[in-house]
Design an enzyme around this catalytic site. Structure first.
Site, PDB file in Angstrom:
ATOM      1  N   SER A 113      44.737  36.214  46.623  1.00 18.08           N
ATOM      2  CA  SER A 113      44.362  37.435  45.913  1.00 18.08           C
ATOM      3  C   SER A 113      44.410  38.674  46.800  1.00 18.08           C
ATOM      4  CB  SER A 113      42.968  37.292  45.299  1.00 18.08           C
ATOM      5  OG  SER A 113      42.025  36.916  46.286  1.00 18.08           O
ATOM      6  N   ASP A 337      31.243  41.580  45.858  1.00 17.31           N
ATOM      7  CA  ASP A 337      32.553  41.282  46.437  1.00 17.31           C
ATOM      8  C   ASP A 337      32.780  42.105  47.704  1.00 17.31           C
ATOM      9  OD1 ASP A 337      35.184  40.802  47.073  1.00 17.31           O
ATOM     10  OD2 ASP A 337      35.971  41.166  45.064  1.00 17.31           O
ATOM     11  N   HIS A 340      37.570  41.502  48.730  1.00 17.32           N
ATOM     12  CA  HIS A 340      38.707  42.262  48.205  1.00 17.32           C
ATOM     13  C   HIS A 340      38.484  43.752  48.467  1.00 17.32           C
ATOM     14  CE1 HIS A 340      38.772  38.478  45.772  1.00 17.32           C
ATOM     15  NE2 HIS A 340      40.041  38.551  46.138  1.00 17.32           N
TER      16      HIS A 340
END
Length: 364
Positions: A113, A337, A340
């Protein structure tokens, strides 16, 4: 004897020429990271009112998990930082020049990702320059593509999800990570530029771990030291590239390891994580520990015969403790998160340096 001597002489000359081109390729790859003796990947983040490079609200390609503004992030200063190499300037990203260079070409990001993060960033950077371009998308063989056509430009930007690069299969109801084989790489040979990445998934444990056993030849392991497994897997990938990629046809890049900011003890801010920070770390040096995989990547790349340009983004990204989605990876604010990156944001700099590497390679 003379034919035999001539044969040895030809073989010797071929060996010398091959060695020359091998050394030249590695020298060129090393030069790409610098201009005028200045390392593009060493520097600091400076506040710049002209940033960001695009308005995220006008880019229709951003996944919810990266769309921090749309998810309600209230602070906006994280959008305003520009990477400034120490003592030099990197070539500025020029989307139209990028399109001219790669019209009719295919560019593929291969990895997890984080690769997806960078892929979406590049699409937004190009879309900002050609907002009225027609585009199409499709999913084939675990690969998503975005095809842009605008006047004479025609470029395919692809993302191939492959979190380990080596084989991951299900056999007899067991998930098996095969660290010494790659059977899915043919698609990588079909593109003109390929940017590889793997790291984070090697460290997942518990419910996030995707294997029940690791296999190497006829040996099976319930688990391995993760750095050992990563090194073996990356070495398998490097051999595959050396044996299968034609560097005259395909440019190969490796996206350096992207850091996570989960524990403030790593950078001298105890009891914090990325969610507590809205500005980068000042200066040029990350005060925390290094990521062990960085040395592994550099060692593996240094032994390859196919030239691979390392996008050495680790340190500059470590300084961006403010750049993650944190609570704003979804609209409900239930996320946390710190792995990311928000878009617009840090991956735009990765792509700017990717572009700079291309420009510098041609001028070297």
């Amino acid at each position: 004897m003379e034919p035999l001597i001539r044969s040895y002489h030809k073989a010797f000359l071929l060996l010398v020429v091959s060695y020359y081109f091998l050394v030249l390729n590695h020298i060129c790859a090393e030069q790409i990271r610098s201009v005028g003796g200045c390392d593009l990947y060493q520097g600091s983040w400076v506040y710049d009112e002209s940033y960001p490079l695009y308005d995220s609200s006008k880019c229709p390609f951003i996944n919810e998990g990266f769309h921090c503004v749309a998810n309600g992030r209230p602070d906006k200063d994280y959008l305003k930082y520009r990477w400034s190499p120490s003592g030099c300037d990197a070539p500025k990203f020029d989307a139209l020049d990028f399109l001219r260079r790669y019209t009719g070409k295919k560019i593929m990001f291969v990895g997890d990702s984080i690769s997806n993060n960078q892929w979406q960033s590049l699409i937004c950077m190009i879309h900002a320059a050609i907002p009225n371009a027609k585009y199409s998308g499709h999913l084939v063989r675990n690969t998503v593509s975005r095809n842009f056509t605008w006047q004479e430009y025609n470029i395919s930007l692809l993302y191939n999800k492959n979190v380990y690069l080596v084989d991951w299969v299900v056999e007899n109801s067991e998930r098996v990570l095969k660290i010494d084989t790659i059977s899915t790489g043919d698609i990588w040979k079909e593109v003109d530029v390929v940017i590889f990445n793997t790291w984070h998934w090697w460290w997942h444990t518990g419910r996030l771990q995707r294997w029940d056993k690791i296999q190497e030849g006829n040996k099976s392991y319930k688990d391995l030291d993760r750095l050992v497994a990563f090194t073996k897997g990356l070495t398998t990938w490097s051999r595959w590239v050396d044996n299968n990629i034609d560097p005259n046809k395909t440019q190969v890049f490796y996206q350096g390891i992207s850091p996570a900011h989960l524990n403030g003890n790593d950078w001298g801010s105890p009891r914090t994580s990325c969610v507590n920070h809205t500005a980068p770390i000042n200066g040029t040096v990350y005060p925390g520990s290094s990521i062990p995989g960085v040395d592994v990547v550099k060692q593996v790349l240094s032994k390859m015969s196919v030239p691979v340009n390392l996008l050495d983004i680790t340190t500059l990204s470590q300084l961006r403790i403010d750049g993650h989605p944190s609570y704003y990876a979804n609209k409900g604010g239930t996320a946390h998160d710190c792995g990311h990156w928000c878009l617009a944001g840090v991956p735009d700099t990765w792509n700017s340096l990717f572009y700079a590497s291309i420009v510098l390679a041609e001028s070297a």
